[in-house]
Design a protein around this motif. Structure first.
Motif, short mmCIF file in Angstrom:
data_model
loop_
_atom_site.label_atom_id
_atom_site.label_comp_id
_atom_site.label_asym_id
_atom_site.label_seq_id
_atom_site.Cartn_x
_atom_site.Cartn_y
_atom_site.Cartn_z
N SER A 1 -91.80 46.89 4.97
CA SER A 1 -92.28 47.62 3.31
C SER A 1 -93.50 46.95 2.97
CB SER A 1 -91.34 46.34 2.70
OG SER A 1 -91.20 45.40 2.27
N ASN A 2 -93.96 48.15 1.57
CA ASN A 2 -94.97 47.47 1.16
C ASN A 2 -96.29 47.90 1.88
OD1 ASN A 2 -96.97 47.01 -1.29
ND2 ASN A 2 -96.77 44.97 -0.97
N LEU A 3 -96.01 48.78 2.98
CA LEU A 3 -96.67 49.23 3.97
C LEU A 3 -98.35 49.20 3.66
CD1 LEU A 3 -94.79 51.21 5.73
CD2 LEU A 3 -95.75 48.72 7.08
N ASN A 4 -98.97 49.16 4.43
CA ASN A 4 -101.03 49.06 4.24
C ASN A 4 -101.50 50.38 4.99
OD1 ASN A 4 -102.33 47.19 5.42
ND2 ASN A 4 -101.02 46.22 3.82
N ALA A 5 -102.13 50.33 4.46
CA ALA A 5 -103.07 51.53 5.67
C ALA A 5 -103.84 49.89 7.10
CB ALA A 5 -104.74 52.07 5.40
N GLU A 6 -103.66 49.27 7.06
CA GLU A 6 -103.81 48.08 8.04
C GLU A 6 -102.52 47.74 8.90
OE1 GLU A 6 -106.53 47.91 5.61
OE2 GLU A 6 -104.63 47.74 4.57
N ASP A 7 -101.68 48.56 8.34
CA ASP A 7 -100.50 48.55 8.84
C ASP A 7 -100.08 49.22 10.23
OD1 ASP A 7 -98.80 47.56 6.40
OD2 ASP A 7 -99.09 45.87 8.49
N THR A 8 -100.56 50.57 10.18
CA THR A 8 -100.98 51.51 10.66
C THR A 8 -101.76 51.34 12.60
OG1 THR A 8 -101.90 53.17 9.55
CG2 THR A 8 -102.32 53.66 11.54
N ALA A 9 -100.35 51.49 13.32
CA ALA A 9 -100.35 51.46 14.68
C ALA A 9 -99.43 51.84 15.33
CB ALA A 9 -100.20 49.95 14.77
N VAL A 10 -99.77 51.83 17.22
CA VAL A 10 -98.47 52.17 17.59
C VAL A 10 -97.49 50.86 18.02
CG1 VAL A 10 -96.89 52.52 20.30
CG2 VAL A 10 -99.11 53.73 19.33
N TYR A 11 -96.27 51.08 17.80
CA TYR A 11 -95.02 49.23 17.81
C TYR A 11 -94.76 49.36 18.71
CZ TYR A 11 -96.95 48.39 12.78
OH TYR A 11 -97.82 47.94 11.77
N TYR A 12 -94.65 48.51 19.39
CA TYR A 12 -93.69 48.80 20.58
C TYR A 12 -92.78 46.73 20.56
CZ TYR A 12 -97.49 50.68 22.34
OH TYR A 12 -98.59 52.04 23.55
N CYS A 13 -91.73 46.62 20.79
CA CYS A 13 -90.50 45.97 21.30
C CYS A 13 -90.54 45.17 23.05
CB CYS A 13 -89.62 46.00 21.08
SG CYS A 13 -88.48 47.10 21.75
N ASN A 14 -90.75 43.89 23.40
CA ASN A 14 -91.06 43.43 24.23
C ASN A 14 -90.13 42.01 23.88
OD1 ASN A 14 -90.87 42.94 26.54
ND2 ASN A 14 -92.97 44.53 27.37
N THR A 15 -90.20 41.18 24.90
CA THR A 15 -90.07 39.72 24.62
C THR A 15 -91.16 38.78 24.27
OG1 THR A 15 -91.14 39.39 27.23
CG2 THR A 15 -88.62 39.71 27.10
N LEU A 16 -91.06 38.04 23.89
CA LEU A 16 -92.49 36.95 23.54
C LEU A 16 -93.77 36.35 24.75
CD1 LEU A 16 -92.79 35.38 21.07
CD2 LEU A 16 -92.45 33.38 22.51
N TYR A 17 -93.31 37.54 25.53
CA TYR A 17 -94.15 37.16 26.83
C TYR A 17 -94.78 38.43 27.89
CZ TYR A 17 -94.21 32.74 26.04
OH TYR A 17 -93.93 31.07 25.75
N GLY A 18 -94.05 39.15 27.35
CA GLY A 18 -94.08 41.28 27.63
C GLY A 18 -93.07 41.12 29.02
N SER A 19 -92.41 40.52 29.31
CA SER A 19 -91.47 40.33 30.36
C SER A 19 -90.61 42.27 31.21
CB SER A 19 -90.22 39.67 30.57
OG SER A 19 -91.11 38.17 30.24
N PHE A 20 -90.99 42.82 29.40
CA PHE A 20 -89.87 44.02 30.77
C PHE A 20 -91.00 44.87 30.55
CE2 PHE A 20 -86.66 41.59 29.99
CZ PHE A 20 -85.78 41.56 29.25
N PRO A 21 -91.00 46.19 31.67
CA PRO A 21 -92.10 47.23 31.13
C PRO A 21 -92.16 47.85 29.85
CG PRO A 21 -90.21 47.45 32.72
CD PRO A 21 -89.67 46.78 32.60
N TRP A 22 -93.21 48.15 29.25
CA TRP A 22 -93.22 48.44 28.14
C TRP A 22 -92.71 49.60 27.34
CZ3 TRP A 22 -95.32 45.41 24.64
CH2 TRP A 22 -96.00 44.05 24.66
#
Length: 114
Positions: free
Chosen positions: A83-104
């Motif tokens: 919520s309350n998004l701003n230009a600095e939030d522009t990005a590609v968003y990904y989910c993964n484990t805390l250490y990127g354990s799974f394939p992106w």
């Protein structure tokens, strides 16, 4: 091998809201701390929020009070309410484990612009 698929990204105006979703293919998802990452153009991927299997949450300072992470261990899904998004939030968003354990996964594009 767990597969992750993100969705929900869109073009929104400053001050707007979005809800991102991440679907995991396997039950092992439930045993991991899961996080949402963002990667802006020309920048490295960075963690913005994470949640433990029991629901403990943490956020980077730039999104505190604006983003809310949640998970459904029965449905193997992870969500990010933005919520309350701003230009600095522009990005590609990904989910993964805390250490990127799974394939992106492919990620989902969030663009904040008027």
């Amino acid at each position: 091998q767990v597969q992750l698929v993100e969705s929900g990204g869109d073009l929104v105006q400053p001050g707007g809201s979005l809800r991102l979703s991440c679907a995991a293919s396997g039950g092992i998802f439930n045993t991991y701390v899961m996080g949402w990452y963002c990667q802006a153009p020309g920048k490295q991927r960075e963690l913005v929020a994470h949640i433990s299997p029991g629901g403990r949450k943490d956020y980077v300072d730039s999104v505190k009070g604006r983003f809310a992470i949640s998970r459904d261990n029965d449905k193997y899904t992870l969500s990010l309410q933005m919520s309350n998004l701003n230009a600095e939030d522009t990005a590609v968003y990904y989910c993964n484990t805390l250490y990127g354990s799974f394939p992106w996964g492919p990620g989902t594009q969030v663009t904040v612009s008027s």
